[in-house]
Design a protein around this motif. Sequence first.
Motif, PDB file in Angstrom:
ATOM      1  N   ALA A 133     -90.418  -0.478-116.605  1.00 27.78           N
ATOM      2  CA  ALA A 133     -89.895   0.867-116.863  1.00 27.78           C
ATOM      3  C   ALA A 133     -88.504   0.816-117.480  1.00 27.78           C
ATOM      4  CB  ALA A 133     -89.874   1.673-115.568  1.00 27.78           C
ATOM      5  N   ASP A 134     -87.646  -0.077-116.997  1.00 28.32           N
ATOM      6  CA  ASP A 134     -86.287  -0.157-117.538  1.00 28.32           C
ATOM      7  C   ASP A 134     -86.303  -0.550-119.012  1.00 28.32           C
ATOM      8  OD1 ASP A 134     -85.335   0.535-115.083  1.00 28.32           O
ATOM      9  OD2 ASP A 134     -84.784  -1.503-114.474  1.00 28.32           O
ATOM     10  N   ARG A 135     -87.163  -1.496-119.352  1.00 26.16           N
ATOM     11  CA  ARG A 135     -87.230  -1.933-120.750  1.00 26.16           C
ATOM     12  C   ARG A 135     -87.728  -0.801-121.643  1.00 26.16           C
ATOM     13  NH1 ARG A 135     -87.317  -5.481-124.714  1.00 26.16           N
ATOM     14  NH2 ARG A 135     -89.179  -5.819-125.981  1.00 26.16           N
ATOM     15  N   VAL A 136     -88.722  -0.050-121.192  1.00 29.51           N
ATOM     16  CA  VAL A 136     -89.235   1.065-121.980  1.00 29.51           C
ATOM     17  C   VAL A 136     -88.145   2.113-122.187  1.00 29.51           C
ATOM     18  CG1 VAL A 136     -90.837   3.022-121.938  1.00 29.51           C
ATOM     19  CG2 VAL A 136     -91.659   0.715-121.424  1.00 29.51           C
ATOM     20  N   GLN A 137     -87.382   2.392-121.151  1.00 29.24           N
ATOM     21  CA  GLN A 137     -86.284   3.353-121.288  1.00 29.24           C
ATOM     22  C   GLN A 137     -85.261   2.875-122.308  1.00 29.24           C
ATOM     23  OE1 GLN A 137     -84.789   4.076-117.341  1.00 29.24           O
ATOM     24  NE2 GLN A 137     -86.366   5.607-116.868  1.00 29.24           N
ATOM     25  N   GLN A 138     -84.990   1.583-122.308  1.00 27.07           N
ATOM     26  CA  GLN A 138     -84.054   1.036-123.296  1.00 27.07           C
ATOM     27  C   GLN A 138     -84.608   1.169-124.710  1.00 27.07           C
ATOM     28  OE1 GLN A 138     -80.878  -0.200-122.842  1.00 27.07           O
ATOM     29  NE2 GLN A 138     -81.121   0.591-120.751  1.00 27.07           N
ATOM     30  N   MET A 139     -85.903   0.986-124.868  1.00 27.77           N
ATOM     31  CA  MET A 139     -86.527   1.144-126.182  1.00 27.77           C
ATOM     32  C   MET A 139     -86.361   2.567-126.709  1.00 27.77           C
ATOM     33  SD  MET A 139     -90.090  -0.935-125.520  1.00 27.77           S
ATOM     34  CE  MET A 139     -90.821  -0.445-127.080  1.00 27.77           C
ATOM     35  N   CYS A 140     -86.316   3.526-125.786  1.00 19.98           N
ATOM     36  CA  CYS A 140     -86.296   4.942-126.163  1.00 19.98           C
ATOM     37  C   CYS A 140     -84.876   5.505-126.299  1.00 19.98           C
ATOM     38  CB  CYS A 140     -87.085   5.761-125.133  1.00 19.98           C
ATOM     39  SG  CYS A 140     -88.826   5.304-125.018  1.00 19.98           S
ATOM     40  N   ILE A 141     -83.876   4.662-126.193  1.00 22.42           N
ATOM     41  CA  ILE A 141     -82.492   5.117-126.314  1.00 22.42           C
ATOM     42  C   ILE A 141     -82.075   5.078-127.782  1.00 22.42           C
ATOM     43  CG2 ILE A 141     -80.083   4.507-125.792  1.00 22.42           C
ATOM     44  CD1 ILE A 141     -81.009   3.497-123.089  1.00 22.42           C
ATOM     45  N   PRO A 142     -81.416   6.148-128.276  1.00 19.25           N
ATOM     46  CA  PRO A 142     -80.932   6.132-129.660  1.00 19.25           C
ATOM     47  C   PRO A 142     -80.098   4.885-129.941  1.00 19.25           C
ATOM     48  CG  PRO A 142     -80.663   8.320-128.724  1.00 19.25           C
ATOM     49  CD  PRO A 142     -81.109   7.425-127.597  1.00 19.25           C
ATOM     50  N   GLY A 143     -80.360   4.289-131.077  1.00 22.53           N
ATOM     51  CA  GLY A 143     -79.645   3.068-131.438  1.00 22.53           C
ATOM     52  C   GLY A 143     -80.430   1.806-131.201  1.00 22.53           C
ATOM     53  N   SER A 144     -81.476   1.861-130.384  1.00 22.28           N
ATOM     54  CA  SER A 144     -82.293   0.663-130.165  1.00 22.28           C
ATOM     55  C   SER A 144     -83.088   0.352-131.423  1.00 22.28           C
ATOM     56  CB  SER A 144     -83.236   0.858-128.980  1.00 22.28           C
ATOM     57  OG  SER A 144     -84.390   1.587-129.367  1.00 22.28           O
ATOM     58  N   THR A 145     -83.514  -0.892-131.555  1.00 18.45           N
ATOM     59  CA  THR A 145     -84.277  -1.294-132.744  1.00 18.45           C
ATOM     60  C   THR A 145     -85.662  -0.654-132.762  1.00 18.45           C
ATOM     61  OG1 THR A 145     -85.040  -3.259-131.562  1.00 18.45           O
ATOM     62  CG2 THR A 145     -83.065  -3.488-132.932  1.00 18.45           C
ATOM     63  N   TYR A 146     -86.069  -0.065-131.659  1.00 16.23           N
ATOM     64  CA  TYR A 146     -87.377   0.579-131.572  1.00 16.23           C
ATOM     65  C   TYR A 146     -87.287   2.095-131.779  1.00 16.23           C
ATOM     66  CZ  TYR A 146     -88.803  -3.765-129.207  1.00 16.23           C
ATOM     67  OH  TYR A 146     -89.069  -5.056-128.888  1.00 16.23           O
ATOM     68  N   TYR A 147     -86.090   2.637-131.719  1.00 12.26           N
ATOM     69  CA  TYR A 147     -85.931   4.086-131.545  1.00 12.26           C
ATOM     70  C   TYR A 147     -86.601   4.903-132.652  1.00 12.26           C
ATOM     71  CZ  TYR A 147     -83.840   8.643-130.694  1.00 12.26           C
ATOM     72  OH  TYR A 147     -83.656   9.987-130.447  1.00 12.26           O
ATOM     73  N   GLU A 148     -86.423   4.503-133.887  1.00 10.58           N
ATOM     74  CA  GLU A 148     -86.998   5.296-134.978  1.00 10.58           C
ATOM     75  C   GLU A 148     -88.517   5.325-134.890  1.00 10.58           C
ATOM     76  OE1 GLU A 148     -87.151   5.192-139.834  1.00 10.58           O
ATOM     77  OE2 GLU A 148     -85.216   4.792-138.864  1.00 10.58           O
ATOM     78  N   ASP A 149     -89.118   4.183-134.578  1.00  9.03           N
ATOM     79  CA  ASP A 149     -90.578   4.145-134.429  1.00  9.03           C
ATOM     80  C   ASP A 149     -91.027   4.955-133.216  1.00  9.03           C
ATOM     81  OD1 ASP A 149     -90.756   2.521-136.644  1.00  9.03           O
ATOM     82  OD2 ASP A 149     -90.807   0.652-135.493  1.00  9.03           O
ATOM     83  N   ILE A 150     -90.242   4.904-132.136  1.00 11.53           N
ATOM     84  CA  ILE A 150     -90.551   5.715-130.955  1.00 11.53           C
ATOM     85  C   ILE A 150     -90.560   7.189-131.333  1.00 11.53           C
ATOM     86  CG2 ILE A 150     -89.636   6.507-128.726  1.00 11.53           C
ATOM     87  CD1 ILE A 150     -90.797   3.786-128.377  1.00 11.53           C
ATOM     88  N   CYS A 151     -89.546   7.615-132.080  1.00  3.37           N
ATOM     89  CA  CYS A 151     -89.430   9.031-132.454  1.00  3.37           C
ATOM     90  C   CYS A 151     -90.573   9.473-133.360  1.00  3.37           C
ATOM     91  CB  CYS A 151     -88.091   9.286-133.131  1.00  3.37           C
ATOM     92  SG  CYS A 151     -86.700   9.263-131.986  1.00  3.37           S
ATOM     93  N   PHE A 152     -91.123   8.559-134.148  1.00  3.31           N
ATOM     94  CA  PHE A 152     -92.279   8.920-134.976  1.00  3.31           C
ATOM     95  C   PHE A 152     -93.442   9.376-134.098  1.00  3.31           C
ATOM     96  CE2 PHE A 152     -96.299   7.402-136.978  1.00  3.31           C
ATOM     97  CZ  PHE A 152     -96.365   8.365-137.991  1.00  3.31           C
ATOM     98  N   TYR A 153     -93.665   8.684-132.988  1.00  3.17           N
ATOM     99  CA  TYR A 153     -94.760   9.083-132.102  1.00  3.17           C
ATOM    100  C   TYR A 153     -94.415  10.355-131.325  1.00  3.17           C
ATOM    101  CZ  TYR A 153     -97.290   4.970-133.449  1.00  3.17           C
ATOM    102  OH  TYR A 153     -97.986   4.051-134.194  1.00  3.17           O
ATOM    103  N   TYR A 154     -93.133  10.550-131.019  1.00  4.93           N
ATOM    104  CA  TYR A 154     -92.713  11.844-130.467  1.00  4.93           C
ATOM    105  C   TYR A 154     -93.057  12.958-131.462  1.00  4.93           C
ATOM    106  CZ  TYR A 154     -89.663   9.522-126.969  1.00  4.93           C
ATOM    107  OH  TYR A 154     -89.163   8.780-125.935  1.00  4.93           O
ATOM    108  N   PHE A 155     -92.722  12.710-132.713  1.00  5.44           N
ATOM    109  CA  PHE A 155     -92.960  13.663-133.802  1.00  5.44           C
ATOM    110  C   PHE A 155     -94.441  14.053-133.874  1.00  5.44           C
ATOM    111  CE2 PHE A 155     -94.322  13.708-138.345  1.00  5.44           C
ATOM    112  CZ  PHE A 155     -93.651  14.837-138.805  1.00  5.44           C
ATOM    113  N   LEU A 156     -95.314  13.060-133.830  1.00  2.25           N
ATOM    114  CA  LEU A 156     -96.760  13.324-133.890  1.00  2.25           C
ATOM    115  C   LEU A 156     -97.206  14.168-132.694  1.00  2.25           C
ATOM    116  CD1 LEU A 156     -98.192   9.819-134.918  1.00  2.25           C
ATOM    117  CD2 LEU A 156     -97.620  11.744-136.403  1.00  2.25           C
ATOM    118  N   GLN A 157     -96.812  13.755-131.498  1.00  3.70           N
ATOM    119  CA  GLN A 157     -97.291  14.445-130.298  1.00  3.70           C
ATOM    120  C   GLN A 157     -96.703  15.852-130.189  1.00  3.70           C
ATOM    121  OE1 GLN A 157     -99.801  13.473-128.340  1.00  3.70           O
ATOM    122  NE2 GLN A 157     -99.962  11.799-129.823  1.00  3.70           N
ATOM    123  N   TYR A 158     -95.504  16.060-130.682  1.00  2.34           N
ATOM    124  CA  TYR A 158     -94.930  17.403-130.654  1.00  2.34           C
ATOM    125  C   TYR A 158     -95.771  18.357-131.487  1.00  2.34           C
ATOM    126  CZ  TYR A 158     -91.929  21.355-131.739  1.00  2.34           C
ATOM    127  OH  TYR A 158     -91.445  22.631-131.926  1.00  2.34           O
TER     128      TYR A 158
END
Length: 894
Positions: A409-434
């Motif tokens: 869970a901690d690692r996933v939360q870190q992935m979802c924090i702005p500035g992480s190397t995953y963040y933009e890709d994470i937000c793409f899936y937020y975008f789709l689900q929204y």
Amino acid sequence: MKLTFRIQYHTVWGEDLRVIFDEGDPLFLQLSTRDGSEWKGSCDYSPAESGCPITYRYGVFRDGMCIRKELGAIAHTVYSGNVQQHQYLIEDCWRDLPTENYRYSSAFNDVHPLTSPNRLSNNVGSCITFRALCPGLHVQGQELGIIGSCSALGNWEYCRPIRMHEVASGVWQLTLDASALKSPFEYKFVAINEKTGAVEEWETRPNRLFQIRPLQRGETYLPAEAEVFFNRPACRIAGTAIPVFSLRSEGSCGVGDFGDLKRFITWAIETGQRAVQILPINDTTMTGTWIDSYPYNSISIYAFHPMYIDLRQLPALNDEEAMKAFERRRITLNGLSQVDYEKVNCLKREYLHTLFHQEQEQFLEMPEFKAFVQKNEEWLQPYAAFSVLRDRNGTADFRRWGVDSVYQADRVQQMCIPGSTYYEDICFYYFLQYYLHVQLLDACTYGRSQGVIVKGDIPIGISRNSVEAWVEPYYFNMNGQAGAPPDAFSTNGQNWGMPTYNWQVMEKDQYHWWQRRFRKMAEYFTAYRIDHILGFFRIWEIPYHSVHGLLGQFVPSLPMSKEEIQSFGLDFDKERMTRPYIDDQLIDKLFGDKAHEVRHTFLKHLPSKLYALRPEYNTQRKVETYFDGKDDPASTDMREKLYSLISDVLFIADRDDPNKFHPRIAVQNEPVFCHLSAKEQQAFNRLYDHYYYQRHNEFWYHEAMKKLPILLQATPMLVCGEDLGMVPGCVPWVMNQLQILSLEIQRMPKQTGIEFGRPENYPYLSVCTIGTHDMTTLRGWWKEDSTVTDRFYHNELHYWGTTPEEAPGWLCEEIVRRHLQCPSMLCILTWQDWTAMDEAIRNADIDAERINIPANPHNYWRWRMHITLEKLMSLTDFNQHIRQMIAESGRADG
């Protein structure tokens, strides 16, 4: 505040009755009795927050364990009154489901403002609070009122009833000054006009009599809640079942979307229908190939499939050339007769990626988007992280993700924090689900505003390569595979490959996992279908080493000991009866000129002159591995016959206790059974009938009643159960008790001894249909077996002469009419069967209308409407004909 409860409920020795308060961790008040029938108890109780209602239920306990609890989504409720009211005398009666519980569901109740309970001024010393249950009045433009024989209740004058307050959907209360009500008096509940307040309907029962001792200052008396009935006809509704992916409009992108769903609801409205049923719409993206088209194998029980986004509702691409190129590809895909799953998803994903990068900065700052992420964070973050890791690792099998193979869970939360190397890709899936959320909510809200039930589908299983399996593996048995025993769809049973549920773990937190799942569905739908409801009684669990479903066993179940097996007259020999029976005669018969090759490669000779499979080939999975990549007909035939050898056993050892056994399902036609003596066969059949049709009824009843009442209380949706297959006798007991709608199909009658069901005899609490997505359409079934359709034509439809080879339009209409006229609450037909009535409209290719073939584990789910929604809407005569048929059947105003 002091609460005093009184209730009449008959118990037996060793049982006691308790009040269960429903705030957080349940608190109990144990009641006392002198005769086992009249129970009473008092306690001091204050709600967690001032002004909040006190909700509670009654439960029967034995040895400190709750063995029965009041059913239904509606708990008893007490609201605190003015500052003078400090003692509440509560008269109750045990309440399971209301008599017509479906009327309380969101399917039959519109969304309307509720009111707070009335509170009298502080100088009122004693009060009486009337409580009543009555749903659906606002649909009629009415409210509930009370009228009676004293002046405070209007002296029976129809223009002077007292309005009650709807404090929850279908739950009404009214508090009056006790000093103004001179006991005894008579009264009735009435339906009054919302605007004028005049009585329009009187409840259909004798006058109610109120009689009680004078109340002391500070006392409030609550008579038992009343279930109020008015003379309302039973609701009967017609509708259509269609997968969202099958919808076609001029502007769709080769696959149906949520915008098309809204358009389809409009067609339903114009034809007098009031229900639209869809298949599961969750994200199934695992391999990126057409294999992902199977809608019952999702990677998330919450996230929706990105292909259902209606691109027309999103901004256009700023790059005009890119937009033109997209439009050319879209037109090509939309012209196809079937869904090209891979090309459609590739095109939509490309478009959405481009659009996201174009709109990203503005989108991420939208307040509505931020609110959506915050509300759905619990499932949205793990889903987005799972999707990103799937993309980067090239597989949805999280066991191959290295450091991420175990959810952290901690690692996933870190992935979802702005500035992480995953963040933009994470937000793409937020975008789709929204946008999926916004568009589906819009379609379903539109349907609800027009009185149309939009019915979702909850699959019984989850994928072993899913977010849930990654995040919450403790809820599942990963070493088992869910499926179904042999039936008319599949002689080898069905192996869905999904893990089974660890119900013991789920029970510990009151099935919180399922409750969350149902509540998410309720955000959109007003009714739902529980896929394979038998799974809540028991699931057919197949060991992971099996490919077919024949070597499964029901879980939970009551396996048999050696001594119990022998009590049926069968001399149990574990060595002989739990291993395949393979002799030379069988090998030669099965494999013909390949017999020598099979003996040499796969078998070893035993001293008994029988054969056993070599250890490297003694399971179906090992055989499957051997033939991997060998797809020629000869290899396929040999592989299937080796599978049949492996499953040729009389008994299967229990998964938890190897010294107990289950008779193998449908073994009577297998060689191992044929080699038994006549006496042994008779003994086995007695044992088999006892095991499969008698032994588990009471046991499975209690298993289902542990789970289903809790889940049904979680939402106000109307509940329908898919109760097909090998149905235990206890299933109708539970479904009737919980008022779950059954599924009735004429060609799959539930009554033994008949070939076809009789729609005129279907129960009211049911969904009737001609066929489901797992079956041939009406026209497809008609040509499957001419001897069957010949009997149906003459014996059921009572026509003379030669049976038509293919079902003409007039005959399809006759069958549709009979279904519309049946007593079932819901008559939901597939769109293919509606169009079958008109020979000028229906698809000329009957086989192309088949959605799924259950016997084929690699079925490609790709059927599309053969005409567009725009064309369908323009068929004035056809649409008016459907509207007229529905009206004539009495389903127009259900």
